[in-house]
Design a protein around this motif. Sequence first.
Motif, PDB file in Angstrom:
ATOM      1  N   GLU A 207       0.822  -1.207   0.000  1.00 18.87           N
ATOM      2  CA  GLU A 207       0.000   0.000   0.000  1.00 18.87           C
ATOM      3  C   GLU A 207       0.856   1.257   0.000  1.00 18.87           C
ATOM      4  O   GLU A 207       0.548   2.230  -0.702  1.00 18.87           O
ATOM      5  N   ILE A 208       1.944   1.243   0.773  1.00 15.80           N
ATOM      6  CA  ILE A 208       2.815   2.419   0.839  1.00 15.80           C
ATOM      7  C   ILE A 208       3.531   2.635  -0.485  1.00 15.80           C
ATOM      8  O   ILE A 208       3.626   3.762  -0.987  1.00 15.80           O
ATOM      9  N   ILE A 209       4.026   1.551  -1.082  1.00 15.08           N
ATOM     10  CA  ILE A 209       4.730   1.668  -2.362  1.00 15.08           C
ATOM     11  C   ILE A 209       3.784   2.165  -3.458  1.00 15.08           C
ATOM     12  O   ILE A 209       4.152   3.016  -4.273  1.00 15.08           O
ATOM     13  N   GLU A 210       2.575   1.627  -3.467  1.00 13.90           N
ATOM     14  CA  GLU A 210       1.599   2.066  -4.476  1.00 13.90           C
ATOM     15  C   GLU A 210       1.277   3.551  -4.324  1.00 13.90           C
ATOM     16  O   GLU A 210       1.146   4.280  -5.314  1.00 13.90           O
ATOM     17  N   PHE A 211       1.133   4.021  -3.084  1.00  9.71           N
ATOM     18  CA  PHE A 211       0.864   5.446  -2.856  1.00  9.71           C
ATOM     19  C   PHE A 211       2.057   6.278  -3.316  1.00  9.71           C
ATOM     20  O   PHE A 211       1.889   7.325  -3.951  1.00  9.71           O
ATOM     21  N   TRP A 212       3.269   5.812  -2.986  1.00  6.74           N
ATOM     22  CA  TRP A 212       4.501   6.516  -3.382  1.00  6.74           C
ATOM     23  C   TRP A 212       4.562   6.658  -4.902  1.00  6.74           C
ATOM     24  O   TRP A 212       4.800   7.739  -5.434  1.00  6.74           O
ATOM     25  N   ASP A 213       4.356   5.550  -5.606  1.00  4.59           N
ATOM     26  CA  ASP A 213       4.476   5.556  -7.061  1.00  4.59           C
ATOM     27  C   ASP A 213       3.379   6.377  -7.723  1.00  4.59           C
ATOM     28  O   ASP A 213       3.621   7.045  -8.738  1.00  4.59           O
ATOM     29  N   ALA A 214       2.182   6.332  -7.149  1.00  2.00           N
ATOM     30  CA  ALA A 214       1.042   6.984  -7.787  1.00  2.00           C
ATOM     31  C   ALA A 214       0.992   8.485  -7.546  1.00  2.00           C
ATOM     32  O   ALA A 214       0.256   9.196  -8.231  1.00  2.00           O
ATOM     33  N   ASN A 215       1.772   8.983  -6.591  1.00  3.74           N
ATOM     34  CA  ASN A 215       1.662  10.397  -6.218  1.00  3.74           C
ATOM     35  C   ASN A 215       2.939  11.190  -6.475  1.00  3.74           C
ATOM     36  O   ASN A 215       3.145  12.247  -5.881  1.00  3.74           O
ATOM     37  N   GLY A 216       3.797  10.662  -7.349  1.00  2.94           N
ATOM     38  CA  GLY A 216       4.911  11.470  -7.847  1.00  2.94           C
ATOM     39  C   GLY A 216       6.090  11.603  -6.923  1.00  2.94           C
ATOM     40  O   GLY A 216       6.870  12.558  -7.044  1.00  2.94           O
ATOM     41  N   PHE A 217       6.301  10.662  -5.993  1.00  2.00           N
ATOM     42  CA  PHE A 217       7.461  10.732  -5.111  1.00  2.00           C
ATOM     43  C   PHE A 217       8.741  10.215  -5.790  1.00  2.00           C
ATOM     44  O   PHE A 217       9.827  10.393  -5.254  1.00  2.00           O
ATOM     45  N   GLY A 218       8.607   9.546  -6.908  1.00  2.00           N
ATOM     46  CA  GLY A 218       9.776   9.029  -7.613  1.00  2.00           C
ATOM     47  C   GLY A 218       9.669   7.532  -7.814  1.00  2.00           C
ATOM     48  O   GLY A 218      10.050   6.755  -6.933  1.00  2.00           O
ATOM     49  N   PHE A 219       9.179   7.130  -8.954  1.00  2.00           N
ATOM     50  CA  PHE A 219       8.906   5.713  -9.211  1.00  2.00           C
ATOM     51  C   PHE A 219      10.161   4.864  -9.118  1.00  2.00           C
ATOM     52  O   PHE A 219      10.133   3.736  -8.630  1.00  2.00           O
ATOM     53  N   THR A 220      11.309   5.375  -9.591  1.00  2.00           N
ATOM     54  CA  THR A 220      12.545   4.590  -9.641  1.00  2.00           C
ATOM     55  C   THR A 220      13.437   4.791  -8.424  1.00  2.00           C
ATOM     56  O   THR A 220      14.522   4.216  -8.361  1.00  2.00           O
ATOM     57  N   ASN A 221      13.001   5.591  -7.467  1.00  2.00           N
ATOM     58  CA  ASN A 221      13.839   5.880  -6.292  1.00  2.00           C
ATOM     59  C   ASN A 221      13.706   4.760  -5.264  1.00  2.00           C
ATOM     60  O   ASN A 221      13.023   4.881  -4.245  1.00  2.00           O
ATOM     61  N   VAL A 222      14.373   3.646  -5.528  1.00  2.00           N
ATOM     62  CA  VAL A 222      14.250   2.461  -4.671  1.00  2.00           C
ATOM     63  C   VAL A 222      14.835   2.709  -3.285  1.00  2.00           C
ATOM     64  O   VAL A 222      14.281   2.289  -2.273  1.00  2.00           O
ATOM     65  N   SER A 223      15.961   3.408  -3.233  1.00  2.00           N
ATOM     66  CA  SER A 223      16.615   3.662  -1.948  1.00  2.00           C
ATOM     67  C   SER A 223      15.699   4.450  -1.007  1.00  2.00           C
ATOM     68  O   SER A 223      15.599   4.132   0.184  1.00  2.00           O
ATOM     69  N   ALA A 224      15.024   5.460  -1.536  1.00  2.00           N
ATOM     70  CA  ALA A 224      14.117   6.260  -0.709  1.00  2.00           C
ATOM     71  C   ALA A 224      12.949   5.410  -0.221  1.00  2.00           C
ATOM     72  O   ALA A 224      12.517   5.532   0.936  1.00  2.00           O
ATOM     73  N   LYS A 225      12.441   4.539  -1.078  1.00  2.00           N
ATOM     74  CA  LYS A 225      11.351   3.656  -0.669  1.00  2.00           C
ATOM     75  C   LYS A 225      11.789   2.762   0.481  1.00  2.00           C
ATOM     76  O   LYS A 225      11.042   2.551   1.445  1.00  2.00           O
ATOM     77  N   GLN A 226      13.009   2.224   0.386  1.00  2.00           N
ATOM     78  CA  GLN A 226      13.510   1.359   1.451  1.00  2.00           C
ATOM     79  C   GLN A 226      13.599   2.108   2.775  1.00  2.00           C
ATOM     80  O   GLN A 226      13.220   1.578   3.827  1.00  2.00           O
ATOM     81  N   GLN A 227      14.127   3.317   2.724  1.00  2.00           N
ATOM     82  CA  GLN A 227      14.274   4.097   3.954  1.00  2.00           C
ATOM     83  C   GLN A 227      12.912   4.404   4.575  1.00  2.00           C
ATOM     84  O   GLN A 227      12.770   4.399   5.797  1.00  2.00           O
ATOM     85  N   ASN A 254       1.240  19.859   0.522  1.00  2.00           N
ATOM     86  CA  ASN A 254       2.171  20.984   0.526  1.00  2.00           C
ATOM     87  C   ASN A 254       3.108  20.975  -0.674  1.00  2.00           C
ATOM     88  O   ASN A 254       4.059  21.770  -0.729  1.00  2.00           O
ATOM     89  N   ASN A 255       2.854  20.020  -1.613  1.00  2.00           N
ATOM     90  CA  ASN A 255       3.688  19.886  -2.813  1.00  2.00           C
ATOM     91  C   ASN A 255       5.165  19.701  -2.457  1.00  2.00           C
ATOM     92  O   ASN A 255       6.056  20.296  -3.068  1.00  2.00           O
ATOM     93  N   LYS A 256       5.417  18.870  -1.461  1.00  2.00           N
ATOM     94  CA  LYS A 256       6.786  18.564  -1.010  1.00  2.00           C
ATOM     95  C   LYS A 256       7.009  17.057  -1.109  1.00  2.00           C
ATOM     96  O   LYS A 256       7.183  16.363  -0.103  1.00  2.00           O
ATOM     97  N   ARG A 257       6.992  16.542  -2.301  1.00  2.00           N
ATOM     98  CA  ARG A 257       7.071  15.090  -2.508  1.00  2.00           C
ATOM     99  C   ARG A 257       8.516  14.622  -2.443  1.00  2.00           C
ATOM    100  O   ARG A 257       9.115  14.206  -3.438  1.00  2.00           O
ATOM    101  N   ARG A 258       9.074  14.680  -1.239  1.00  2.00           N
ATOM    102  CA  ARG A 258      10.457  14.267  -1.010  1.00  2.00           C
ATOM    103  C   ARG A 258      10.525  13.397   0.236  1.00  2.00           C
ATOM    104  O   ARG A 258       9.771  13.604   1.194  1.00  2.00           O
ATOM    105  N   LEU A 259      11.453  12.441   0.236  1.00  2.00           N
ATOM    106  CA  LEU A 259      11.631  11.570   1.396  1.00  2.00           C
ATOM    107  C   LEU A 259      11.982  12.381   2.639  1.00  2.00           C
ATOM    108  O   LEU A 259      11.445  12.131   3.722  1.00  2.00           O
ATOM    109  N   SER A 260      12.873  13.356   2.496  1.00  2.00           N
ATOM    110  CA  SER A 260      13.317  14.132   3.652  1.00  2.00           C
ATOM    111  C   SER A 260      12.148  14.854   4.315  1.00  2.00           C
ATOM    112  O   SER A 260      12.107  14.975   5.546  1.00  2.00           O
ATOM    113  N   TYR A 261      11.207  15.328   3.521  1.00  2.00           N
ATOM    114  CA  TYR A 261      10.055  16.044   4.074  1.00  2.00           C
ATOM    115  C   TYR A 261       9.142  15.085   4.834  1.00  2.00           C
ATOM    116  O   TYR A 261       8.696  15.391   5.949  1.00  2.00           O
TER     117      TYR A 261
END
Length: 319
Positions: A207-227, A254-261
């Motif tokens: 569910e988390i991965i699907e939300f990540w991919d569907a909302n523009g956080f970075g489909f290929t950013n595997v490292s961020a997904k793991q963290q 807030n349009n801040k689609r970043r892992l750090s945020y």
Amino acid sequence: MAKFRIVRNEFWKNPIVLEEMTPEDKLFYLYILTNPNTTQIGIYKITIGQISFELGFSKETVNSLLERFTHHHKVIRYNPVTRELAIRSWGNDNLNKAGKPVMDCMISELKKVEDTSLIQYVSETIEKQEIRSLYRSFCDHEITVNDQEDINQDEDDTYLDFDLEEVDGVVSTRQIENQHQNAPFQDLENHLDIGNPMQQSRNDVKEIIEFWDANGFGFTNVSAKQQLLAWLDDSSFLQPKAMILKAMNIACANNKRRLSYVVGILKNWENESLLTIEEIDSYLENQKPVVRQKQSTQGVPSGRAIPARFELDLTRGEE
């Protein structure tokens, strides 16, 4: 940690690999030997969740593979309490040469091993006496070569009997040994969640991965997904999946689609001891600024209305 690992050609000629392993086993074995967590000493920490994510296997499959590699193939040991994995043949394949930089690296890594029986386990295949002596200097004084036969007999009771990723209150092998001495070990099934926790965990990850991919956080950013997924196991939240999704929703708003945020939001909630969605909602509601109502001036006449048929005579009154 090295940036690469060498797999010798003889790997494919190993009778165990050649005759006993399935294609799934061979992939898993190569992963065990070369994944990013591997160390110079052949003992490293890795979670079942990480293996599952990186190989695309379910946690049930990973548990099954670990058990098969421990009890059937007998090429690894995995301690689910400390989450440490040891490769039996590592010393024979990788530790035939020694120098000061290598020895210094091994000393640094051996100091970090929590389950020292794993050090003893790997040392048995080390041919170079200098390196074997270094390994055994880090073993607990209770564990000796004479004790190894007893350790092997107890192996089935020590490793992979249960998935301790779902058990609360487990801190170290030493504490478990003390509990054995002082009182009978309680049935760990009493501490497991009702239902199928592994199925639920897999659904949470999906569910988390699907939300990540569907909302523009970075489909290929595997490292961020793991963290981000690490927060499912390594946070103090009572509802980790819901909290992660809540933080991601706020990031989207807030349009801040970043892992750090997202991680910053989660850390703030932990620091404020906000551990459930209800507590977050209450906290956010209290943080809303009070909006003062402005008095409306609409409909209030600024003066008298002029009659419809009124004619203004500017000369009236003058003679």
